[in-house]
Design a protein around this motif. Structure first.
Motif, PDB file in Angstrom:
ATOM      1  N   LYS A 165       0.826  -1.210   0.000  1.00 26.53           N
ATOM      2  CA  LYS A 165       0.000   0.000   0.000  1.00 26.53           C
ATOM      3  C   LYS A 165       0.857   1.256   0.000  1.00 26.53           C
ATOM      4  O   LYS A 165       0.593   2.218  -0.737  1.00 26.53           O
ATOM      5  CB  LYS A 165      -0.926  -0.011   1.222  1.00 26.53           C
ATOM      6  CG  LYS A 165      -1.876   1.186   1.275  1.00 26.53           C
ATOM      7  CD  LYS A 165      -2.804   1.089   2.477  1.00 26.53           C
ATOM      8  CE  LYS A 165      -3.746   2.289   2.526  1.00 26.53           C
ATOM      9  NZ  LYS A 165      -4.657   2.199   3.706  1.00 26.53           N
ATOM     10  N   ARG A 166       1.913   1.284   0.802  1.00 24.97           N
ATOM     11  CA  ARG A 166       2.755   2.469   0.911  1.00 24.97           C
ATOM     12  C   ARG A 166       4.023   2.376   0.063  1.00 24.97           C
ATOM     13  O   ARG A 166       4.558   3.405  -0.364  1.00 24.97           O
ATOM     14  CB  ARG A 166       3.131   2.713   2.383  1.00 24.97           C
ATOM     15  CG  ARG A 166       1.942   3.054   3.265  1.00 24.97           C
ATOM     16  CD  ARG A 166       2.354   3.344   4.700  1.00 24.97           C
ATOM     17  NE  ARG A 166       2.992   2.188   5.346  1.00 24.97           N
ATOM     18  CZ  ARG A 166       3.242   2.117   6.653  1.00 24.97           C
ATOM     19  NH1 ARG A 166       2.912   3.132   7.449  1.00 24.97           N
ATOM     20  NH2 ARG A 166       3.821   1.046   7.167  1.00 24.97           N
ATOM     21  N   ASP A 167       4.493   1.165  -0.163  1.00 26.50           N
ATOM     22  CA  ASP A 167       5.745   1.001  -0.898  1.00 26.50           C
ATOM     23  C   ASP A 167       5.484   0.945  -2.402  1.00 26.50           C
ATOM     24  O   ASP A 167       5.495  -0.124  -3.029  1.00 26.50           O
ATOM     25  CB  ASP A 167       6.485  -0.256  -0.417  1.00 26.50           C
ATOM     26  CG  ASP A 167       7.087  -0.059   0.957  1.00 26.50           C
ATOM     27  OD1 ASP A 167       7.093   1.086   1.449  1.00 26.50           O
ATOM     28  OD2 ASP A 167       7.546  -1.057   1.551  1.00 26.50           O
ATOM     29  N   THR A 168       5.272   2.119  -2.958  1.00 24.84           N
ATOM     30  CA  THR A 168       5.036   2.241  -4.387  1.00 24.84           C
ATOM     31  C   THR A 168       6.304   1.896  -5.170  1.00 24.84           C
ATOM     32  O   THR A 168       7.390   1.767  -4.593  1.00 24.84           O
ATOM     33  CB  THR A 168       4.606   3.673  -4.739  1.00 24.84           C
ATOM     34  OG1 THR A 168       5.684   4.559  -4.384  1.00 24.84           O
ATOM     35  CG2 THR A 168       3.361   4.081  -3.968  1.00 24.84           C
ATOM     36  N   GLN A 169       6.161   1.819  -6.462  1.00 21.34           N
ATOM     37  CA  GLN A 169       7.317   1.533  -7.309  1.00 21.34           C
ATOM     38  C   GLN A 169       8.403   2.591  -7.123  1.00 21.34           C
ATOM     39  O   GLN A 169       9.587   2.259  -6.952  1.00 21.34           O
ATOM     40  CB  GLN A 169       6.889   1.480  -8.776  1.00 21.34           C
ATOM     41  CG  GLN A 169       8.033   1.284  -9.746  1.00 21.34           C
ATOM     42  CD  GLN A 169       7.579   1.445 -11.189  1.00 21.34           C
ATOM     43  OE1 GLN A 169       6.431   1.178 -11.534  1.00 21.34           O
ATOM     44  NE2 GLN A 169       8.488   1.893 -12.047  1.00 21.34           N
ATOM     45  N   ALA A 170       8.025   3.856  -7.126  1.00 23.52           N
ATOM     46  CA  ALA A 170       9.001   4.942  -6.976  1.00 23.52           C
ATOM     47  C   ALA A 170       9.678   4.892  -5.612  1.00 23.52           C
ATOM     48  O   ALA A 170      10.893   5.102  -5.500  1.00 23.52           O
ATOM     49  CB  ALA A 170       8.310   6.290  -7.169  1.00 23.52           C
TER      50      ALA A 170
END
Length: 208
Positions: free
Chosen positions: A110-115
């Motif tokens: 949820k928080r650890d996006t690709q960027a």
């Protein structure tokens, strides 16, 4: 008669050499921080995404030694400490097996996006891989490796409890060993790099 005696002597010498070689090959490894599984089981089919948005699946592990660690980018202690240690050990691990890859599995999609995963993993080592997926895919994959994780707390400031061990997957995409941290009085339980490197070398040589 002399020829017969010489022939028998050579046969016995060959048998003796074969027994000695077999004993050398079957001697148990003396491992400091790891456990090698007796049954090396292939990983079930999975599909995750890496820090560049590319698919990361079983094929991504073929022909490579893969060292997995689970965590999340907001982790306050275990994850940054572990990734710093792995970054320091990486050159030595590469000397043992050039085809090794270190894979950080985010248990917080949820928080650890690709960027965010890209920035985070590049801080430690740009060769490392940072993968994740939605929990429906991530949970069975992590369980297959032997990892566990759980969300703790409410709201956006929740934390993630997770395993602190490493899992090694062979170039045949089989789970081969687990490296476990040792308790340190007054400190975080850690896997010592010297023991990691020594055990990894034994496992790779034994597997080959």
């Amino acid at each position: 008669m002399l020829k017969i005696i010489i022939a028998l002597g050579l046969i016995l010498l060959a048998i003796g050499g074969g027994v000695a070689y077999q004993k050398t090959q079957t001697e148990p490894m003396v491992l400091a921080t790891s456990y090698v599984f007796e049954q090396q089981r292939a990983l079930a089919p999975f599909t995750l995404a890496d820090q560049y948005g590319n698919a990361f699946d079983n094929q991504s592990l073929q022909g490579k030694w893969s060292l997995f660690f689970i965590g999340y980018t907001a982790c306050p202690d275990v994850c940054p400490t572990t990734l710093n240690k792995l970054a320091a050990a990486y050159p030595q691990l590469q000397k043992i097996a050039k085809n090794i890859q270190v894979v950080f599995v985010s248990a917080d999609p949820k928080r650890d996006t690709q960027a965010k995963r890209l920035d985070y993993i590049n801080f430690f080592n740009q060769d490392f891989i940072a993968v994740t997926a939605q929990h429906a895919d991530l949970f069975p994959f992590s369980r297959d490796l032997g990892f566990v994780y759980a969300m703790v707390g409410d709201g956006s400031d929740y934390q993630v409890d997770h395993s602190a061990s490493y899992v090694l997957v062979s170039p045949r995409v089989e789970k081969i060993a687990v490296f476990k941290p040792k308790p340190q009085p007054g400190q975080l339980a850690q896997i010592l790099n010297a023991e990691l490197i020594a055990d990894f070398e034994q496992i790779v040589k034994s597997w080959q």
